[in-house]
Design a protein around this motif. Sequence first.
Motif, PDB file in Angstrom:
ATOM      1  N   ARG A   1       2.485  10.046 -11.547  1.00 45.17           N
ATOM      2  CA  ARG A   1       3.186  11.268 -11.113  1.00 45.17           C
ATOM      3  C   ARG A   1       3.247  12.286 -12.253  1.00 45.17           C
ATOM      4  O   ARG A   1       3.174  13.483 -12.045  1.00 45.17           O
TER       5      ARG A   1
ATOM      6  N   GLU B   1      -0.863  -6.828  -4.069  1.00 42.13           N
ATOM      7  CA  GLU B   1      -1.019  -5.649  -3.248  1.00 42.13           C
ATOM      8  C   GLU B   1      -2.112  -4.808  -3.886  1.00 42.13           C
ATOM      9  O   GLU B   1      -2.338  -4.877  -5.090  1.00 42.13           O
TER      10      GLU B   1
ATOM     11  N   PRO C   1       3.813  -5.884  -6.423  1.00 38.80           N
ATOM     12  CA  PRO C   1       4.343  -4.582  -6.011  1.00 38.80           C
ATOM     13  C   PRO C   1       5.003  -3.781  -7.137  1.00 38.80           C
ATOM     14  O   PRO C   1       4.898  -2.554  -7.172  1.00 38.80           O
ATOM     15  N   GLU C   2       5.638  -4.467  -8.075  1.00 35.40           N
ATOM     16  CA  GLU C   2       6.284  -3.773  -9.181  1.00 35.40           C
ATOM     17  C   GLU C   2       5.252  -3.082 -10.069  1.00 35.40           C
ATOM     18  O   GLU C   2       5.473  -1.970 -10.562  1.00 35.40           O
ATOM     19  N   LYS C   3       4.108  -3.734 -10.292  1.00 32.52           N
ATOM     20  CA  LYS C   3       3.033  -3.130 -11.086  1.00 32.52           C
ATOM     21  C   LYS C   3       2.506  -1.877 -10.393  1.00 32.52           C
ATOM     22  O   LYS C   3       2.303  -0.837 -11.029  1.00 32.52           O
TER      23      LYS C   3
ATOM     24  N   ARG D   1      -1.350   2.286   0.203  1.00 31.98           N
ATOM     25  CA  ARG D   1      -1.093   0.896  -0.208  1.00 31.98           C
ATOM     26  C   ARG D   1      -1.391  -0.057   0.935  1.00 31.98           C
ATOM     27  O   ARG D   1      -1.157   0.269   2.097  1.00 31.98           O
TER      28      ARG D   1
ATOM     29  N   ASP E   1       4.125   0.010  -8.234  1.00 30.70           N
ATOM     30  CA  ASP E   1       5.187   1.023  -8.325  1.00 30.70           C
ATOM     31  C   ASP E   1       5.158   1.733  -9.683  1.00 30.70           C
ATOM     32  O   ASP E   1       5.237   2.957  -9.760  1.00 30.70           O
ATOM     33  N   LYS E   2       5.060   0.952 -10.752  1.00 32.10           N
ATOM     34  CA  LYS E   2       5.081   1.515 -12.104  1.00 32.10           C
ATOM     35  C   LYS E   2       3.849   2.381 -12.349  1.00 32.10           C
ATOM     36  O   LYS E   2       3.952   3.470 -12.935  1.00 32.10           O
TER      37      LYS E   2
ATOM     38  N   SER F   1       7.281  -4.009   3.992  1.00 28.76           N
ATOM     39  CA  SER F   1       5.836  -4.166   3.869  1.00 28.76           C
ATOM     40  C   SER F   1       5.363  -5.077   4.995  1.00 28.76           C
ATOM     41  O   SER F   1       6.058  -6.022   5.367  1.00 28.76           O
TER      42      SER F   1
ATOM     43  N   CYS G   1       2.082   4.047 -10.146  1.00 28.14           N
ATOM     44  CA  CYS G   1       2.265   5.299  -9.390  1.00 28.14           C
ATOM     45  C   CYS G   1       3.280   6.212 -10.074  1.00 28.14           C
ATOM     46  O   CYS G   1       3.078   7.427 -10.146  1.00 28.14           O
ATOM     47  N   GLU G   2       4.353   5.622 -10.577  1.00 21.47           N
ATOM     48  CA  GLU G   2       5.377   6.403 -11.278  1.00 21.47           C
ATOM     49  C   GLU G   2       4.780   7.116 -12.491  1.00 21.47           C
ATOM     50  O   GLU G   2       5.018   8.315 -12.714  1.00 21.47           O
TER      51      GLU G   2
END
Length: 171
Positions: A149, A95, A138-140, A158, A142-143, A40, A145-146
């Motif tokens: 999907r 982020e 970033p983990e939030k 991002r 990622d989750k 990043s 977006c997952e």
Amino acid sequence: MHIKEQAAERHTLSIVVDNEAGILARIAGMFTARGYNIASLTVADITEDHGVSRITIVTYGVPEMIDQIIAQLDRLVPVHRVTDLSDLGPHIEREMALVKVAGTGDHRIEALRLAEVYRARVVDSTIASFVFEVTGNPEKIDKFCELMREVGLVEVARTGVAAMARGREAA
């Protein structure tokens, strides 16, 4: 333990530099030339006179490699200070992402429900799609977006990590 046997660790580096043409290219070039990956990257002017910028880089490496990166960055002339926020301890990382989701019926309802749970804002809406703005670590992101999907994720943009040390002192 040998370097190759150690697990790569995630490090967030804060680099304060003179705001001059080419400094970002020099820093990115240093990473590239040595085979270091940038996970990043964010850059922003941080002074009223536009003379100084903060570059935040997230990278992965064994401690010896991170120490080498910091030492090499410190040697660049327009660099004022390099701080490994990960080594300082508790720090804040945020982020922002724009997340486009297409869907109708139950998928549309589920996308809105998930957005509410993740405190994502709808910033654009059509009959068949949404663009959500979600902010967090970033983990939030990622989750979120997952999960999207599963209901029709189309596209993600991002910003990269912005980070700062906790407490009253500057890093």
